[in-house]
Design an enzyme around this catalytic site. Structure first.
Site, short mmCIF file in Angstrom:
data_model
loop_
_atom_site.label_atom_id
_atom_site.label_comp_id
_atom_site.label_asym_id
_atom_site.label_seq_id
_atom_site.Cartn_x
_atom_site.Cartn_y
_atom_site.Cartn_z
CB CYS A 175 17.21 36.55 40.24
SG CYS A 175 18.54 36.13 39.10
CB SER A 188 24.35 34.91 31.81
OG SER A 188 24.82 34.05 32.82
CB ALA A 189 28.18 31.08 30.29
CG HIS A 190 23.48 30.33 33.93
ND1 HIS A 190 22.21 30.07 34.38
CD2 HIS A 190 23.73 31.62 34.25
CE1 HIS A 190 21.71 31.16 34.95
NE2 HIS A 190 22.61 32.12 34.89
CD GLN A 241 16.10 34.25 29.57
OE1 GLN A 241 16.02 33.25 28.86
NE2 GLN A 241 16.36 34.18 30.87
CB ALA A 287 24.04 38.54 32.96
CB THR A 288 24.19 40.09 38.25
OG1 THR A 288 22.98 39.37 38.08
CG2 THR A 288 24.02 41.11 39.36
CB THR A 319 42.96 35.25 38.07
OG1 THR A 319 44.10 35.85 38.71
CG2 THR A 319 43.44 34.14 37.15
#
Length: 377
Positions: A321, A194-196, A174, A70-71, A232
């Site tokens: 972070c 973001s995925a995580h 979030q 996401a960053t 890639t």
């Protein structure tokens, strides 16, 4: 000692669906940019995931640009500021991935209880009037406090500032996977996620581009992602992202987070019973269903995190972070918490959290508080 993980806003456990998708993707040998059968098989996995992420956030698949985080998605969005008046600004309550790019000093629009500060909102719009078409960051929900900012989601209008007077980068990191992503009639120009944060793997995110024009790439070279982000594609991570997004969407639609919100309220009631001085940030406002941010005067947040960790509970003092830095939260300072910003911790629950977990946490936390108070006496 059985560990209890209560830091889901920092990262979430990998969903079984994501793990299965990633294991399957590991056996796909092709490069998704290759035109042969093996390459097409890899490309199919990427495009399937693109459609799954698009369904979660309510956009078309072509509007999804996969990134490394996401960053990175935030940096790509901010890089488009030339199309939006040439100026970018972020509120001081934004995540650092957006705040660190700001070109203006703005005031927090939310008070400590989560309500909007009319004076700060007026000041923001005065700034906007002085910078026509500016690009601003306005998150759907704050990661530290959980305070929802849905009014901010609706103020953009996608392709151009129009009547709103500005364009928006909306951080939905979030919100996505916990509540429905609703943009109503007006959409931001860009959204990031973001995925995580929703049960996918670490190291993959996405920019959602709601404008008519493709974003100009900041990573150049191979022209992947339709020329919008070279490099890639992380096929394994992207496959996990897509599977997690689909599973998260099913959970939201099934109302599974309603139970988590009840657990959050049980937790806060138990903590409040143990301490009459503890401040619950944003308790009077709409919040993420899983998030509780609270500060106890005189008891440092970092100390609480370490003590609870030794007792088997994982919590945080701010966003992941920045939590390794021993200093007061910029978010809470901007919201007016003052010296107690350094005394805040965040507990964020997950779908697997139980009532026993939160009550055990509250009991141990109360014991630690009594010892702290005895030492301070």
């Amino acid at each position: 000692m059985t560990r209890v993980y209560l830091d889901h806003n920092a990262t979430t456990p990998l969903r079984a669906e994501a793990r299965d998708a990633m294991l399957g993707a590991m056996d796909v040998v092709g490069n998704p940019s290759s035109v042969h059968a093996e390459g097409r098989a890899a490309k199919m996995l990427v495009e399937r995931a693109r459609a799954q992420v698009a369904a979660l956030v309510g956009c078309t698949p072509t509007q999804v640009v996969f990134t490394g985080s996401a960053t990175e998605a935030a940096a790509l969005a901010v890089a488009q500021k030339a199309r939006h008046g040439g100026v970018f600004a972020a509120l001081p309550t934004e995540h650092d991935c957006l705040l660190d790019w700001t070109q203006a000093d703005l005031a927090a629009v939310h008070r400590l209880d989560g309500t909007l500060d009319p004076a700060a909102v007026r000041a923001l719009f005065h700034w906007v009037e002085a910078h026509p078409g500016a690009l601003i960051a306005w998150s759907a929900a704050n990661s530290e406090t959980g305070v929802m900012m849905r009014d901010g989601v609706a103020v953009g209008d996608g392709d151009s500032p129009g009547g709103a007077g500005y364009a928006v980068i909306c951080d939905i990191t979030q919100v996505a996977g916990k509540t429905p992503v609703i943009f109503d009639d007006r959409r931001p120009s860009y959204a990031i996620l973001s995925a995580h944060k929703l049960g996918g793997p670490k190291g993959v995110g996405a920019l959602i581009n709601f404008t008519r024009d493709d974003p100009q790439a900041i990573l150049r070279g191979g022209g992947q992602e339709m020329g919008r982000r070279s490099g890639t594609e992380n096929v394994v991570g992207i496959a996990g992202f897509g599977a997690a997004a689909a599973a998260a969407q099913r959970d939201v639609e099934a109302g599974k987070w309603d139970r988590v919100e009840k657990l959050r309220n049980i937790l806060e009631n138990a903590l409040a019973a143990a301490s009459k001085t503890t401040i619950f940030v944003g308790k009077g406002a709409a919040r993420l269903p899983n998030t509780s941010c609270f500060a106890t005067p005189g008891w440092k947040g970092e100390t609480q995190v370490m003590q609870m960790d030794l007792s088997g509970f994982a919590i945080s003092a701010g966003s992941a972070c920045s939590s390794g830095k021993v200093k007061a939260s910029k978010v809470l300072t901007a919201m007016g918490l003052g010296a107690d910003a350094a005394n805040a911790v965040r507990v964020s629950l997950g779908l697997g959290t139980t009532e026993e977990d939160v009550l055990r946490f509250a009991e141990v936390w109360a014991q630690k508080l009594k010892k702290h108070e005895a030492r301070a006496a």
